[in-house]
Design a protein around this motif. Structure first.
Motif, PDB file in Angstrom:
ATOM      1  N   ARG A  69       3.776  87.108  -1.265  1.00 26.63           N
ATOM      2  CA  ARG A  69       5.142  87.286  -1.047  1.00 26.63           C
ATOM      3  C   ARG A  69       5.824  87.639  -1.898  1.00 26.63           C
ATOM      4  O   ARG A  69       5.838  86.940  -3.035  1.00 26.63           O
ATOM      5  CB  ARG A  69       5.640  86.268   0.035  1.00 26.63           C
ATOM      6  CG  ARG A  69       6.843  86.480   0.946  1.00 26.63           C
ATOM      7  CD  ARG A  69       7.089  85.507   1.976  1.00 26.63           C
ATOM      8  NE  ARG A  69       7.348  84.244   1.095  1.00 26.63           N
ATOM      9  CZ  ARG A  69       7.525  83.081   1.642  1.00 26.63           C
ATOM     10  NH1 ARG A  69       7.093  83.077   2.826  1.00 26.63           N
ATOM     11  NH2 ARG A  69       7.971  82.015   0.954  1.00 26.63           N
ATOM     12  N   THR A 122       2.910  97.403   8.463  1.00 28.19           N
ATOM     13  CA  THR A 122       2.173  96.076   8.880  1.00 28.19           C
ATOM     14  C   THR A 122       0.574  95.983   9.037  1.00 28.19           C
ATOM     15  O   THR A 122       0.129  97.149   9.595  1.00 28.19           O
ATOM     16  CB  THR A 122       2.785  95.740  10.221  1.00 28.19           C
ATOM     17  OG1 THR A 122       4.150  95.474  10.279  1.00 28.19           O
ATOM     18  CG2 THR A 122       2.230  94.299  10.732  1.00 28.19           C
ATOM     19  N   ILE A 142       0.003  90.795   7.455  1.00 29.02           N
ATOM     20  CA  ILE A 142       0.952  91.271   6.056  1.00 29.02           C
ATOM     21  C   ILE A 142       1.957  92.459   6.407  1.00 29.02           C
ATOM     22  O   ILE A 142       1.465  93.527   6.790  1.00 29.02           O
ATOM     23  CB  ILE A 142       0.122  91.839   4.977  1.00 29.02           C
ATOM     24  CG1 ILE A 142      -1.025  90.778   4.720  1.00 29.02           C
ATOM     25  CG2 ILE A 142       0.819  91.921   3.593  1.00 29.02           C
ATOM     26  CD1 ILE A 142      -2.185  91.142   3.554  1.00 29.02           C
ATOM     27  N   GLN A 143       3.063  92.210   5.961  1.00 26.29           N
ATOM     28  CA  GLN A 143       4.303  93.066   6.332  1.00 26.29           C
ATOM     29  C   GLN A 143       4.872  93.489   5.188  1.00 26.29           C
ATOM     30  O   GLN A 143       5.115  92.677   4.117  1.00 26.29           O
ATOM     31  CB  GLN A 143       5.436  92.453   7.131  1.00 26.29           C
ATOM     32  CG  GLN A 143       4.910  92.309   8.862  1.00 26.29           C
ATOM     33  CD  GLN A 143       6.361  91.880   9.496  1.00 26.29           C
ATOM     34  OE1 GLN A 143       7.127  91.419   8.879  1.00 26.29           O
ATOM     35  NE2 GLN A 143       6.222  92.149  10.770  1.00 26.29           N
ATOM     36  N   LYS A 199       7.126  91.837   2.236  1.00 24.31           N
ATOM     37  CA  LYS A 199       8.055  90.903   2.943  1.00 24.31           C
ATOM     38  C   LYS A 199       7.566  89.527   3.467  1.00 24.31           C
ATOM     39  O   LYS A 199       8.417  88.559   3.723  1.00 24.31           O
ATOM     40  CB  LYS A 199       8.993  91.815   3.949  1.00 24.31           C
ATOM     41  CG  LYS A 199       9.459  93.031   3.228  1.00 24.31           C
ATOM     42  CD  LYS A 199      10.531  92.883   2.144  1.00 24.31           C
ATOM     43  CE  LYS A 199      11.231  94.024   1.790  1.00 24.31           C
ATOM     44  NZ  LYS A 199      12.055  93.781   0.613  1.00 24.31           N
ATOM     45  N   SER A 200       6.577  89.745   4.138  1.00 19.69           N
ATOM     46  CA  SER A 200       6.092  88.171   4.726  1.00 19.69           C
ATOM     47  C   SER A 200       4.688  88.583   4.787  1.00 19.69           C
ATOM     48  O   SER A 200       4.022  89.485   4.861  1.00 19.69           O
ATOM     49  CB  SER A 200       6.643  88.198   6.133  1.00 19.69           C
ATOM     50  OG  SER A 200       6.332  89.071   7.039  1.00 19.69           O
ATOM     51  N   ILE A 201       4.148  87.207   5.013  1.00 21.92           N
ATOM     52  CA  ILE A 201       2.541  86.979   5.429  1.00 21.92           C
ATOM     53  C   ILE A 201       2.674  85.693   6.352  1.00 21.92           C
ATOM     54  O   ILE A 201       3.018  84.668   5.936  1.00 21.92           O
ATOM     55  CB  ILE A 201       1.611  86.718   4.244  1.00 21.92           C
ATOM     56  CG1 ILE A 201       1.995  87.607   2.979  1.00 21.92           C
ATOM     57  CG2 ILE A 201       0.147  86.739   4.685  1.00 21.92           C
ATOM     58  CD1 ILE A 201       1.350  87.203   1.818  1.00 21.92           C
ATOM     59  N   THR A 202       1.811  86.198   7.457  1.00 19.79           N
ATOM     60  CA  THR A 202       1.727  84.991   8.734  1.00 19.79           C
ATOM     61  C   THR A 202       0.227  84.964   8.963  1.00 19.79           C
ATOM     62  O   THR A 202      -0.326  86.027   8.881  1.00 19.79           O
ATOM     63  CB  THR A 202       2.547  85.386   9.692  1.00 19.79           C
ATOM     64  OG1 THR A 202       2.357  86.770  10.337  1.00 19.79           O
ATOM     65  CG2 THR A 202       4.185  85.342   9.394  1.00 19.79           C
ATOM     66  N   GLN A 233       1.235  82.654  13.631  1.00 13.99           N
ATOM     67  CA  GLN A 233       2.608  83.195  13.126  1.00 13.99           C
ATOM     68  C   GLN A 233       3.321  82.376  12.058  1.00 13.99           C
ATOM     69  O   GLN A 233       4.465  82.308  11.969  1.00 13.99           O
ATOM     70  CB  GLN A 233       3.527  83.328  14.384  1.00 13.99           C
ATOM     71  CG  GLN A 233       2.852  84.404  15.376  1.00 13.99           C
ATOM     72  CD  GLN A 233       2.637  85.725  14.762  1.00 13.99           C
ATOM     73  OE1 GLN A 233       3.766  86.375  14.036  1.00 13.99           O
ATOM     74  NE2 GLN A 233       1.587  86.301  14.901  1.00 13.99           N
ATOM     75  N   GLN A 234       2.463  81.448  11.494  1.00 13.18           N
ATOM     76  CA  GLN A 234       2.915  80.354  10.507  1.00 13.18           C
ATOM     77  C   GLN A 234       3.129  81.086   9.112  1.00 13.18           C
ATOM     78  O   GLN A 234       2.115  81.999   8.831  1.00 13.18           O
ATOM     79  CB  GLN A 234       2.169  79.233  10.488  1.00 13.18           C
ATOM     80  CG  GLN A 234       1.923  78.284  11.777  1.00 13.18           C
ATOM     81  CD  GLN A 234       3.464  77.924  12.024  1.00 13.18           C
ATOM     82  OE1 GLN A 234       4.016  77.208  11.013  1.00 13.18           O
ATOM     83  NE2 GLN A 234       3.702  78.023  13.297  1.00 13.18           N
ATOM     84  N   PRO A 235       4.318  81.014   8.390  1.00 12.31           N
ATOM     85  CA  PRO A 235       4.185  81.784   6.992  1.00 12.31           C
ATOM     86  C   PRO A 235       3.244  81.363   6.004  1.00 12.31           C
ATOM     87  O   PRO A 235       3.103  80.173   5.958  1.00 12.31           O
ATOM     88  CB  PRO A 235       5.661  81.404   6.985  1.00 12.31           C
ATOM     89  CG  PRO A 235       6.074  80.134   7.460  1.00 12.31           C
ATOM     90  CD  PRO A 235       5.312  80.371   8.736  1.00 12.31           C
ATOM     91  N   LEU A 284       2.379  81.716   1.738  1.00 16.64           N
ATOM     92  CA  LEU A 284       2.863  82.351   0.411  1.00 16.64           C
ATOM     93  C   LEU A 284       2.115  83.347   0.068  1.00 16.64           C
ATOM     94  O   LEU A 284       2.494  84.257  -0.768  1.00 16.64           O
ATOM     95  CB  LEU A 284       2.884  81.024  -0.239  1.00 16.64           C
ATOM     96  CG  LEU A 284       4.152  80.133  -0.321  1.00 16.64           C
ATOM     97  CD1 LEU A 284       3.965  78.927  -1.338  1.00 16.64           C
ATOM     98  CD2 LEU A 284       5.332  80.663  -0.218  1.00 16.64           C
TER      99      LEU A 284
END
Length: 805
Positions: free
Chosen positions: A74, A111, A129-130, A137-140, A144-146, A148
Motif C-alpha cells: 500500500r 482495480t 488491489i486498487q 491505494k488499497s489492498i483487501t 474485504q479486510q484491509p 498492508l
C-alpha cells in the motif's frame, strides 16, 4: 523335365517385344516385392524404435526455476497494467474460469482482483488491489479486510538445461500457440500440412530433381512431420537411406498422432538458434529469448520472424544478422498473403515494424550464474535425487527487475574498467619520440578483468541479484562464489571489534579512553612480528603516511597502518573471531587479517555485511525458498539461518564510520557518479578491487579482478565503485527499492557534529564539520571554540559576552 520343355516351347512362341515386356513385368514385380519386403522390414524395425521412444516422455520434464514473488505494498508506486502483465506472465488467466490451475484475475480499470488457483505458490487467498494515479491505494482480502501488502505469483525465470548440450525449451500446447505463428510456419514450411499424409510427394520429387541436377544435397522437401521424425529419431545427415527411414517414421507419427499434436510436438522440438552457451529449442523458448515475451503475446511480425528463422537458425540469427531476419520475415509475410492467411494490408503493416528484439543478455533475463548455483545447492540438499527429470518447481530468492539492473550496471561499468585497462597498456610517446615521428608502439594482447556483483536484502538474507562474470556465454566460472582476498572491504570488522570494547565498558590496549570515531590512531609504517621468524611491514596505498589520525578518517581513507595499529590494540585474534562469526571463515589472527589478506567470496562478503546493515544480526545469504511438485505440492521449504553477532549499537557505530567513507572518503566516487541516497560502504584495493556498500534496504558487493591473480592495477574507487553506483541508481528507480531512508540509530547512540580541525563539538564559530555517532557518554564535551569546557550559552550570549558557560 516336362515342365522345362513346356516353358521353352512357350517362350519360344513369344515375340521378342513380348518377351521383353514379360521380363520387365516380372522384374518390376520382383523389385516391388523386394522393396515391399525391405520396407516391411524397416517399417517393423522402426516401429519398435518409435514404440520404445514413445514409451518415454518426448521432452524432458526439467525443473523450472521461479523468481521470488513480487510484493505489492500500500502506497507503492505501481501501474495496474504492470500487475496484470506479471500475473499473465505467471500463468494466470483473465476472467473467472475455474479451470485455470495457476489462477485467474480480473482487471477493471485500476482495480485488479487476484484469485490464486490450486497450483499457485500461495495459499488460495484472493485479494483486490486498487491503483490510482500510479499508486497502490488499497489492498483487501476476500472478506474485504484491509491488507498492508500482497505477494503476486512468482514468474518463471527459466528451466534447467536438459542435457550436456545445454538445451533450453519452454513447452507449449497447441492452443497456446498464436494462430499467426501456426499460419506463418505453414506458409513457409509446409502449406499442405493439414491435408497430406505426412509426405508431400510433389515437393519431395521436386527437391530430389534439384539435388540431382545441381549435384548438391540442399533441397530436402521435408514436411513438418518429416522434420519432426528427423529431429526425434535421426541425425541431420543428407543420405538417401536416411530419407527413406525418415519417411517410414513419418508414416508412423501420422498414424499415431493428430495433426494438431504433430504441430505441437514440432513447435516444441524445432531448434531456433543459440543464446550464449544455450541451445534455443522450441517456439516457447525462442519467443522469450528473442522478444522477451510469452509465446501467447507474439504479434504477427514477431510470429513471421520466428517462422523465418526455422530454415537456417544461425544464418538468420536476428541479433547478428537483423537485415537477413527482416528479409526472411517479409518473405514469410508474403507467403501468408499467398496462402490467404492474412491480407496484403496486414502484411505491409507488419513489414513496417522493426524487429523489437529483446536487448537483455542471458545474464539479465535468465540469471545463469544464479541458476547454476541453485542447481549446485539442490544437489547438496536433495542428494542424488534426479530433481531435474521430475519437473519440479524450484522457487528462489531472485528479483528479475534487480537482476536486469545488475546486468546493465555490469555491462556499463565494465566498459569503463576496460578503458582504464587499455590506457594502462597503451604506451605514451615521449616528446622525443613525437619529434622523431616515431609511431605509437602497438598495444600488446590484453586480458581484461572479470567481475562479480551480488545484491541481497540486508534484513532477510535473500539473494536478489547475482552476476558471476562479464559474459556467461564465454565463461561459466562463477566469480560470485570464487574465493579472493577481501582487501580493504574487510576493515570495518576491525573497527567493529574496537567498538565491542567500548560497549563492554573497557578501553583498548594503550588507550585511556573508550574507542570512538575520534580516537587517534598511529598511521606510521610499523613492523610486526608474525611468530614465524618473519617480520611484516605493511605499506599504505601510494606509500603515503599520515601520523596521528582519527578512526573515522583512517577508515574513510583506507589507511593500512592505522587499521593494523587498531587491530593490534583490539587483538588480532578478536578481529579474526568476529570475522569468522560473520561468515568470513578463513580469517586468522595475524596482523595482515586487518587489511583483508584472507579470502572470501563476494557472496560471503554480502552475508558478512548484514551484521552492519541488520542491527548486528548475521544472515546467511540464501537462494532457495521452496521445492514443489509440478502440481504445486510442497516437497520442502528452506528456512534461512541467522545469528546475533554484534550489539546493535556497535553495528550502527560502524555503519556511521562507513557513511563517512561515502561522504568524504574514497567512497565519494559513488557520489560523483550520481548516487546520492543515504548509504554506507567501503572500497577495497589489492591485486583485486572491491566495493561493498548498503542502503537501508539493499546490500551490494562488487568485485573486479583477473582470473590469473595478477594485479589489475586499478583502485576500488575508480573500478568497482562506479559499477556499484550504476547498479544502485537503477535499483532505487524500482518501486520495491525506492523507499531508502537514513539509518536509524538504536537507543544509547547520539549523533553529533564534530569540527574537522579540533575534533571537538562543532558550533557556529567553526561550522566546517562532519557528523559522527557516539555511544552515549563517550562523545566529546568540549566545543571547538572553547576546548576544555563545554559552552552552554546561546548564540546571543556568545556574541555579547554574557551568561555562564
Amino acid at each position: 523335365m516336362a515342365l522345362k520343355i513346356r516353358l521353352r516351347r512357350a517362350t519360344g512362341n513369344l515375340s521378342l517385344p513380348a518377351l521383353i515386356v514379360r521380363v520387365v513385368i516380372v522384374s518390376v514385380v520382383v523389385v516391388v516385392l523386394i522393396c515391399f519386403a525391405v520396407a516391411s522390414h524397416y517399417y517393423s524395425k522402426y516401429q519398435h524404435i518409435v514404440d520404445d521412444r514413445l514409451k518415454q516422455p518426448l521432452f524432458a520434464a526439467t525443473a523450472k526455476i521461479y523468481a521470488a514473488p513480487r510484493e505489492v505494498r500500500r502506497g507503492q508506486k505501481l501501474n495496474a497494467n504492470l500487475i496484470a502483465n506479471e500475473l499473465r506472465d505467471a500463468g494466470y488467466t483473465p476472467g473467472s474460469a475455474h479451470a485455470a490451475q495457476m489462477g485467474t484475475y480480473n482487471q477493471n480499470g485500476g482495480t485488479i482482483t487476484v484469485r490464486p488457483g490450486p497450483e499457485s505458490y500461495h495459499a488460495p487467498d484472493a485479494a483486490t488491489i486498487q491503483v490510482s494515479d500510479g499508486v497502490v491505494k488499497s489492498i483487501t482480502d476476500a472478506h474485504q479486510q484491509p491488507l498492508l501488502s500482497y505477494e503476486l505469483e512468482p514468474i518463471l525465470i527459466t528451466g534447467l538445461s536438459e542435457d550436456a548440450n545445454r538445451t533450453k525449451r519452454r513447452l507449449v500446447t497447441y492452443d497456446e500457440i498464436p494462430q499467426n505463428l501456426v499460419h506463418a510456419v505453414l506458409a513457409i514450411e509446409d502449406r499442405r500440412f493439414f491435408e497430406h499424409n505426412g509426405v508431400n510427394y510433389f515437393r519431395l520429387f521436386q527437391a530430389g530433381y534439384r539435388d540431382l541436377t545441381t549435384g548438391q544435397k540442399a533441397q530436402g522437401g521435408s514436411t513438418l512431420t518429416m522434420q519432426l521424425a528427423r529431429g526425434f529419431f535421426l541425425t541431420p545427415e543428407k543420405k538417401f537411406k536416411r530419407k527413406i527411414i525418415e519417411i517410414l517414421i513419418t508414416f508412423q507419427l501420422e498414424h499415431r498422432f493428430t495433426k494438431k499434436q504433430i504441430f505441437e510436438l514440432y513447435a516444441n522440438q524445432i531448434n531456433l538458434g543459440q543464446r550464449g552457451s544455450f541451445s534455443i529449442d522450441g517456439f516457447g523458448e525462442a519467443s522469450q529469448a528473442y522478444f522477451g515475451k510469452d509465446i501467447r503475446q507474439l504479434n504477427l511480425a514477431e510470429s513471421a520472424a520466428l517462422a523465418g528463422i526455422v530454415q537456417r537458425p544461425n544464418y538468420f540469427n536476428p541479433w547478428r544478422h537483423a537485415d537477413r531476419t527482416i528479409d526472411r520475415r517479409n518473405l514469410v509475410l508474403d507467403s501468408m498473403v499467398e496462402t490467404g492467411f492474412i491480407t496484403k494490408d496486414q502484411a505491409e503493416h507488419a513489414k513496417s515494424e522493426p524487429l523489437h528484439l529483446s536487448t537483455q543478455s542471458v545474464d539479465a533475463s535468465e540469471a545463469p550464474y544464479f541458476v547454476d548455483l541453485v542447481r549446485d545447492q539442490l544437489n547438496q540438499k536433495l542428494g542424488e535425487t534426479d530433481f531435474n527429470r521430475e519437473g519440479l518447481r524450484i522457487y528462489t530468492s531472485l528479483d528479475p527487475d534487480l537482476q536486469r539492473a545488475a546486468a546493465e550496471a555490469v555491462e556499463v561499468g565494465m566498459k569503463g574498467v576496460d578503458e582504464q585497462v587499455l590506457k594502462l597498456h597503451t604506451h605514451r610517446r615521449t616528446a622525443k619520440e613525437i619529434k622523431a615521428g616515431l609511431p605509437p608502439k602497438p598495444v600488446p594482447p590484453i586480458t581484461y578483468p572479470q567481475v562479480a556483483l551480488v545484491a541481497i536484502n540486508p534484513h532477510t538474507g535473500q539473494v536478489l541479484a547475482l552476476i558471476g562474470g562479464r559474459n556467461y556465454g564465454n565463461s561459466q566460472l562463477d566469480h560470485a562464489v570464487s574465493k579472493r582476498p577481501t582487501g580493504s572491504i574487510f576493515k570495518p570488522f576491525v573497527f567493529a571489534a574496537a567498538y565491542n570494547t567500548t560497549v563492554a565498558g573497557t578501553t583498548l590496549e594503550g588507550q585511556d579512553k573508550p574507542f570512538t570515531a575520534i580516537t587517534m590512531l598511529n598511521d606510521e609504517q610499523t613492523t610486526y612480528e608474525t611468530g614465524s621468524n618473519q617480520d611484516y611491514t605493511p605499506r599504505n596505498y601510494k606509500d603515503e603516511y599520515h601520523g596521528e589520525v582519527t578512526a573515522i578518517y583512517a577508515l574513510a581513507h583506507s589507511l593500512n597502518n592505522a587499521t593494523i595499529a587498531l587491530a593490534s590494540e583490539v587483538g588480532f585474534d578478536n578481529v579474526a573471531a568476529l570475522a569468522r562469526a560473520s561468515g568470513i571463515k578463513n580469517a586468522r589472527g595475524t596482523p595482515s587479517v586487518a587489511i583483508g589478506s584472507y579470502d572470501a567470496t563476494p557472496l560471503d562478503m554480502a552475508g558478512a555485511y548484514t551484521v552492519f546493515a541488520n542491527n548486528g544480526v548475521h544472515l546467511d545469504p540464501w537462494l532457495l525458498a521452496s521445492v514443489r511438485t509440478p502440481s504445486g505440492d510442497v516437497i520442502t521449504d528452506f528456512t534461512p539461518t541467522s545469528k546475533q553477532v554484534l550489539d546493535p549499537r556497535v553495528a550502527y557505530l560502524t555503519t556511521n564510520l562507513m557513511e563517512g567513507v561515502m561522504n568524504f572518503g574514497y567512497g565519494y566516487e559513488v557520489r560523483r557518479h550520481g548516487f546520492m541516497e543515504p548509504a554506507a560502504g567501503k572500497t577495497g584495493t589489492s591485486h583485486d578491487v572491491w566495493f561493498a556498500g548498503f542502503t537501508s534496504n539493499l546490500i551490494c558487493i562488487v568485485w573486479v579482478g583477473n582470473d590469473d591473480y595478477t594485479d589489475v592495477k586499478l583502485s576500488g574507487a575508480l573500478a568497482a565503485a562506479p559499477i556499484w553506483a550504476e547498479f544502485m541508481k537503477l535499483a532505487v528507480k524500482l518501486p520495491q527499492y525506492s523507499d531508502t531512508h537514513n539509518f536509524t540509530p538504536p537507543d544509547g547512540i547520539q549523533v553529533m557534529k564534530i569540527d574537522k580541525v579540533s575534533n571537538l563539538l562543532s558550533d557556529e564559530s567553526c561550522p566546517d564539520g562532519y557528523m559522527a555517532a557516539f555511544l552515549i557518554g563517550t562523545a566529546p564535551t568540549d566545543t571547538c571554540d572553547h576546548p576544555g569546557s563545554l559552552d552552554h550559552r546561546n548564540i546571543l550570549q556568545k556574541i555579547f559576552g554574557f551568561g555562564k558557560n
